[in-house]
Scaffold this active site. Structure first.
Site, PDB file in Angstrom:
ATOM      1  N   GLY A 141     -44.940 -16.628  33.041  1.00 38.62           N
ATOM      2  CA  GLY A 141     -45.135 -15.395  32.274  1.00 38.62           C
ATOM      3  C   GLY A 141     -43.881 -14.548  32.225  1.00 38.62           C
ATOM      4  O   GLY A 141     -43.755 -13.662  31.378  1.00 38.62           O
TER       5      GLY A 141
ATOM      6  N   LYS B 281     -35.833 -15.326  36.302  1.00 39.03           N
ATOM      7  CA  LYS B 281     -37.101 -14.628  36.539  1.00 39.03           C
ATOM      8  C   LYS B 281     -36.944 -13.179  36.101  1.00 39.03           C
ATOM      9  O   LYS B 281     -36.067 -12.475  36.606  1.00 39.03           O
ATOM     10  CB  LYS B 281     -37.485 -14.709  38.013  1.00 39.03           C
ATOM     11  CG  LYS B 281     -38.832 -14.068  38.333  1.00 39.03           C
ATOM     12  CD  LYS B 281     -39.329 -14.501  39.689  1.00 39.03           C
ATOM     13  CE  LYS B 281     -40.655 -13.835  40.042  1.00 39.03           C
ATOM     14  NZ  LYS B 281     -41.152 -14.319  41.339  1.00 39.03           N
TER      15      LYS B 281
ATOM     16  N   ASP C 173     -45.194  -7.705  30.806  1.00 37.95           N
ATOM     17  CA  ASP C 173     -43.968  -7.493  30.032  1.00 37.95           C
ATOM     18  C   ASP C 173     -42.898  -8.567  30.211  1.00 37.95           C
ATOM     19  O   ASP C 173     -41.853  -8.519  29.554  1.00 37.95           O
ATOM     20  CB  ASP C 173     -43.383  -6.124  30.388  1.00 37.95           C
ATOM     21  CG  ASP C 173     -43.065  -5.999  31.873  1.00 37.95           C
ATOM     22  OD1 ASP C 173     -43.213  -6.997  32.614  1.00 37.95           O
ATOM     23  OD2 ASP C 173     -42.681  -4.898  32.308  1.00 37.95           O
TER      24      ASP C 173
ATOM     25  N   ARG D 212     -33.070 -18.501  39.634  1.00 33.85           N
ATOM     26  CA  ARG D 212     -33.553 -19.398  40.689  1.00 33.85           C
ATOM     27  C   ARG D 212     -33.084 -20.818  40.390  1.00 33.85           C
ATOM     28  O   ARG D 212     -32.931 -21.196  39.224  1.00 33.85           O
ATOM     29  CB  ARG D 212     -35.073 -19.379  40.762  1.00 33.85           C
ATOM     30  CG  ARG D 212     -35.661 -17.989  40.875  1.00 33.85           C
ATOM     31  CD  ARG D 212     -37.072 -18.006  41.398  1.00 33.85           C
ATOM     32  NE  ARG D 212     -38.054 -18.595  40.517  1.00 33.85           N
ATOM     33  CZ  ARG D 212     -39.374 -18.448  40.695  1.00 33.85           C
ATOM     34  NH1 ARG D 212     -39.830 -17.749  41.732  1.00 33.85           N
ATOM     35  NH2 ARG D 212     -40.246 -19.000  39.869  1.00 33.85           N
TER      36      ARG D 212
ATOM     37  N   ARG E 117     -45.375 -27.125  39.962  1.00 37.40           N
ATOM     38  CA  ARG E 117     -46.374 -26.610  40.904  1.00 37.40           C
ATOM     39  C   ARG E 117     -47.632 -27.469  40.851  1.00 37.40           C
ATOM     40  O   ARG E 117     -47.830 -28.226  39.892  1.00 37.40           O
ATOM     41  CB  ARG E 117     -46.766 -25.195  40.463  1.00 37.40           C
ATOM     42  CG  ARG E 117     -45.615 -24.265  40.291  1.00 37.40           C
ATOM     43  CD  ARG E 117     -45.781 -23.376  39.070  1.00 37.40           C
ATOM     44  NE  ARG E 117     -44.526 -22.672  38.778  1.00 37.40           N
ATOM     45  CZ  ARG E 117     -44.207 -21.506  39.305  1.00 37.40           C
ATOM     46  NH1 ARG E 117     -45.060 -20.876  40.076  1.00 37.40           N
ATOM     47  NH2 ARG E 117     -43.044 -20.948  39.054  1.00 37.40           N
TER      48      ARG E 117
ATOM     49  N   ASP F  75     -50.880 -22.140  41.842  1.00 31.72           N
ATOM     50  CA  ASP F  75     -49.767 -22.023  40.892  1.00 31.72           C
ATOM     51  C   ASP F  75     -48.475 -21.623  41.594  1.00 31.72           C
ATOM     52  O   ASP F  75     -47.425 -21.561  40.956  1.00 31.72           O
ATOM     53  CB  ASP F  75     -50.101 -21.017  39.780  1.00 31.72           C
ATOM     54  CG  ASP F  75     -50.574 -19.677  40.317  1.00 31.72           C
ATOM     55  OD1 ASP F  75     -51.582 -19.658  41.044  1.00 31.72           O
ATOM     56  OD2 ASP F  75     -49.929 -18.656  40.042  1.00 31.72           O
ATOM     57  N   ASN F  76     -48.545 -21.343  42.885  1.00 29.21           N
ATOM     58  CA  ASN F  76     -47.339 -20.982  43.637  1.00 29.21           C
ATOM     59  C   ASN F  76     -46.965 -22.049  44.657  1.00 29.21           C
ATOM     60  O   ASN F  76     -46.103 -21.822  45.489  1.00 29.21           O
ATOM     61  CB  ASN F  76     -47.536 -19.638  44.336  1.00 29.21           C
ATOM     62  CG  ASN F  76     -47.601 -18.477  43.361  1.00 29.21           C
ATOM     63  OD1 ASN F  76     -47.116 -18.583  42.232  1.00 29.21           O
ATOM     64  ND2 ASN F  76     -48.203 -17.384  43.762  1.00 29.21           N
TER      65      ASN F  76
ATOM     66  N   ASP G 125     -41.829 -18.755  44.640  1.00 27.49           N
ATOM     67  CA  ASP G 125     -42.492 -17.545  44.153  1.00 27.49           C
ATOM     68  C   ASP G 125     -42.644 -16.505  45.256  1.00 27.49           C
ATOM     69  O   ASP G 125     -43.734 -16.244  45.764  1.00 27.49           O
ATOM     70  CB  ASP G 125     -43.856 -17.877  43.527  1.00 27.49           C
ATOM     71  CG  ASP G 125     -43.680 -18.268  42.056  1.00 27.49           C
ATOM     72  OD1 ASP G 125     -42.538 -18.527  41.645  1.00 27.49           O
ATOM     73  OD2 ASP G 125     -44.680 -18.309  41.326  1.00 27.49           O
TER      74      ASP G 125
HETATM   75  P1  AMP Z   1     -47.507 -14.403  40.548  1.00 28.36           P
HETATM   76  O1  AMP Z   1     -48.643 -13.706  41.200  1.00 28.36           O
HETATM   77  O2  AMP Z   1     -46.224 -13.599  40.534  1.00 28.36           O
HETATM   78  O3  AMP Z   1     -47.294 -15.792  41.023  1.00 28.36           O
HETATM   79  O4  AMP Z   1     -47.883 -14.493  39.005  1.00 28.36           O
HETATM   80  C1  AMP Z   1     -49.064 -15.067  38.525  1.00 28.36           C
HETATM   81  C2  AMP Z   1     -48.957 -15.225  37.040  1.00 28.36           C
HETATM   82  O5  AMP Z   1     -48.699 -13.977  36.418  1.00 28.36           O
HETATM   83  C3  AMP Z   1     -47.842 -16.141  36.584  1.00 28.36           C
HETATM   84  O6  AMP Z   1     -48.293 -16.816  35.457  1.00 28.36           O
HETATM   85  C4  AMP Z   1     -46.747 -15.179  36.260  1.00 28.36           C
HETATM   86  O7  AMP Z   1     -45.816 -15.732  35.369  1.00 28.36           O
HETATM   87  C5  AMP Z   1     -47.497 -14.010  35.662  1.00 28.36           C
HETATM   88  N1  AMP Z   1     -46.782 -12.733  35.789  1.00 28.36           N
HETATM   89  C6  AMP Z   1     -46.564 -12.011  36.916  1.00 28.36           C
HETATM   90  N2  AMP Z   1     -45.868 -10.893  36.624  1.00 28.36           N
HETATM   91  C7  AMP Z   1     -45.613 -10.895  35.301  1.00 28.36           C
HETATM   92  C8  AMP Z   1     -44.916 -10.034  34.396  1.00 28.36           C
HETATM   93  N3  AMP Z   1     -44.328  -8.906  34.797  1.00 28.36           N
HETATM   94  N4  AMP Z   1     -44.879 -10.392  33.089  1.00 28.36           N
HETATM   95  C9  AMP Z   1     -45.469 -11.509  32.661  1.00 28.36           C
HETATM   96  N5  AMP Z   1     -46.132 -12.354  33.445  1.00 28.36           N
HETATM   97  C10 AMP Z   1     -46.209 -12.078  34.765  1.00 28.36           C
HETATM   98 MG    MG Z   2     -46.316 -17.380  40.634  1.00 23.56          MG
END
Ligand code: AMP
Ligand code: MG
Length: 550
Positions: A125, A146, A158, A216, A223, A293-294, A303
């Site tokens: 994301g 990232k 965002d 990174r 994953r 996913d991590n 992550d």
């Molecule tokens: P995370 O908890 O950081 O591993 O993120 C879980 C999911 O949310 C992943 O698909 C990330 O890419 C997405 N994500 C986290 N923060 C953001 C952000 N600021 N903008 C877009 N996607 C995000």
């Molecule tokens: Mg993640």
């Protein structure tokens, strides 16, 4: 330049002209096997959508206003065959404002189980993969930014990252590497010159924070969730293509022509995942968000979000406010969670197998193998040999220690360094004499005697074991100091470093990173980086608890 056309996101795209600059980071060729070999989404650009039958979507970083290179990690630059003397092109490329010839940026499509529940499509994301470089040693390394802007997988968010979380990712990935725990690496930190709105305390008061981008680096960022998503959709073709790609490039001994040893691959992932989590438990790391996913299929820590380091020893601790209720990802639960996550991966791989017995065998043996590895790791921390004939007694010794540590409010990192220096000839005195030697690792050395007593008694039992094993003090100390770090990126240290950086001073960040390059070696002038957590940091947000809103 057609690629600069405004996309579905109506945001202005400043400095689009940078894309047409002729930029080079290295003479090395840049390419992407992920894009050239795997099925991709026919649509390009960041329009939010569900993506089926594809493993990625092409999307470019959104340029930022004022990219400034704050940190370039020289070792990682060297690893990639890049010139460690930064040129202006670095800020442009690593800030997402320019592409190097051969880069074909994409966001990966993946799903995942979050906090125990299937979450469907997630995807990169806010990460955009730039491509692969052949490193100085001939190995291939994938580079990803990232915080590089929106992708089809940004959902409501965002696509950006704030400076504080970017610093935390940068410092910790490099620290983990030097601690000897498998991890993705970090090449750079670029500030964007653009504010990012975040509701840091989830209290309905979003405020602007400085934005940043971390580059990174890893052989692959695949994953468990990349495999789970096509499996969840019954899309065997896409799943098979991904498994074939993964085996061919990362587990070549598990594929011969068209024949794939999926069971063997799973066993390898399980082994690597176990080694990773044993590493976390050794150094006192709490990942905080062990969603599938991590979790990397290469067994790399990845992550870095609301992670933390154990200070007062507490297996029930989690730094993640989002997980404060169930504490699913608390320190002591991490090994168990890896098995749960592996079970999800096994379920995803099963459709490709005629006979799932190899998956079942790996899962059935996983718990015992992990417990053996954890016991061996703890004995290593205590400077004791692994002796299978003593397994039960050794487990009791380890359990006795963790119970005593929990009661006495002991700093995990400082404790093992202090214990290494306790001479065996103090055996047989009053247990309180040991507490004097361990004083510098205690948060409440003058507290209730009853809470400390068990620790002094445990040291007596331990020293008796050392004496019976005939281990000399010097040899024991050297062995212990090689596996028990002196410096770890404590939560409050990161907080201090980030505050200094916010005030324009990158000095503490550089100094901390330099110290963490040799985490097992005492370094003159670096005492502050090994200090006990101060009282002010006890309950301060960012020091004891962190949110996912990074
Ligand atoms: P995370 O908890 O950081 O591993 O993120 C879980 C999911 O949310 C992943 O698909 C990330 O890419 C997405 N994500 C986290 N923060 C953001 C952000 N600021 N903008 C877009 N996607 C995000
Ligand atoms: Mg993640």
């Amino acid at each position: 330049d057609a690629r600069c056309d405004p996309c579905c996101d109506a945001r202005p795209r400043p400095r689009c002209d940078a894309r047409s600059m002729s930029v080079t980071l290295a003479s090395a060729e840049v390419f992407s096997r992920f894009v050239s070999e795997l099925p991709g989404d026919p649509e390009e650009g960041p329009r939010r959508r569900q993506v089926h039958g594809a493993l990625y979507s092409r999307v470019e970083p959104t340029p930022v206003r004022d990219p400034r290179l704050v940190v370039l990690v020289p070792e990682v630059a060297a690893l990639l065959g890049l010139d460690p003397a930064a040129t202006p092109a670095y800020a442009q490329v690593l800030g997402g404002c320019a592409l190097v010839k051969g880069m074909d940026p994409y966001a990966a499509c993946y799903g995942g189980h979050q906090f125990g529940n299937w979450a469907g499509q997630l995807g990169d994301g806010r990460v955009i993969n730039l491509g692969e470089l052949r490193g100085a040693d001939g190995a291939l390394w994938e580079l990803q930014l990232k915080g590089a802007g929106p992708t089809p997988y940004s959902r409501g968010a965002d696509g950006r990252a704030v400076l504080r979380s970017s610093v935390r990712e940068l410092v910790c990935s490099e620290a983990m590497h030097h601690l000897g725990v498998p991890t993705t690496r970090a090449l750079s930190l670029v500030t964007t010159g653009e504010p990012v709105m975040r509701d840091m305390f989830y209290d309905g008061n979003p405020a602007p924070e400085p934005g940043a981008i971390v580059c990174r680096v890893a052989p692959s960022f695949l994953r468990f969730g990349n495999f789970e998503l096509p499996a969840s959709r019954g899309d065997e073709d896409t799943l098979r293509a991904l498994v074939r790609f993964t085996l061919k490039h990362f587990y070549p001994h598990r594929i011969a022509g068209e024949v794939m040893d999926v069971g063997g691959f799973f066993a390898d992932v399980a082994e690597r995942t176990a080694a990773m989590v044993v590493g976390w438990m050794r150094v006192g790391f709490v990942h905080g968000v062990m969603n599938t996913d991590n979790l990397s299929v290469l067994g790399l820590t990845m992550d870095y979000g609301p992670y933390g380091w154990i200070e007062p020893y507490d297996p029930g601790w989690t730094p993640n406010t989002t997980d404060a209720q169930g504490r699913r990802y608390r320190f002591g639960n991490q090994p168990t969670i890896t098995r749960w996550n592996l079970l999800q991966l096994a379920r995803a791989l099963a459709p490709l197998m005629d006979d799932v017995a190899p998956l079942e065998r790996t899962l059935a043996g996983y718990g015992d193998a992990l417990n053996d590895a954890l016991r061996a790791m703890m004995l290593g921390k205590l400077g004791l040999p692994v002796d299978p004939s003593r397994a039960e007694a050794d487990q009791a010794l380890v359990d006795g220690l963790t119970a005593a540590l929990g009661r006495a409010e002991v700093d995990m990192t400082r404790f093992f360094r202090a214990l290494a220096a306790v001479p065996v000839d103090t055996l047989g005195g009053a247990p309180t004499q040991h507490l004097v030697r361990l004083r510098e690792s205690l948060y409440d050395p003058d507290g209730q005697a009853a809470r400390l007593e068990a620790l002094g008694e445990w040291v007596e039992v331990y020293l008796a074991r050392v004496r019976d094993a005939g281990i000399a003090d010097g040899a024991r100390r050297a062995a212990m100091d090689a596996v028990n770090p002196l410096y770890v990126p404590r939560n409050y240290l990161l907080h201090e470093v980030i505050e200094a950086l916010d005030g324009g001073d990158a000095g503490p960040l550089t100094a901390l990173m330099e110290t963490l390059r040799r985490p097992y070696t005492p370094q003159p002038g670096a005492e502050r980086w090994a200090a006990l957590r101060p009282v002010w940091a006890r309950s301060k947000p960012g020091c004891s608890m962190l949110s996912c809103s990074s």
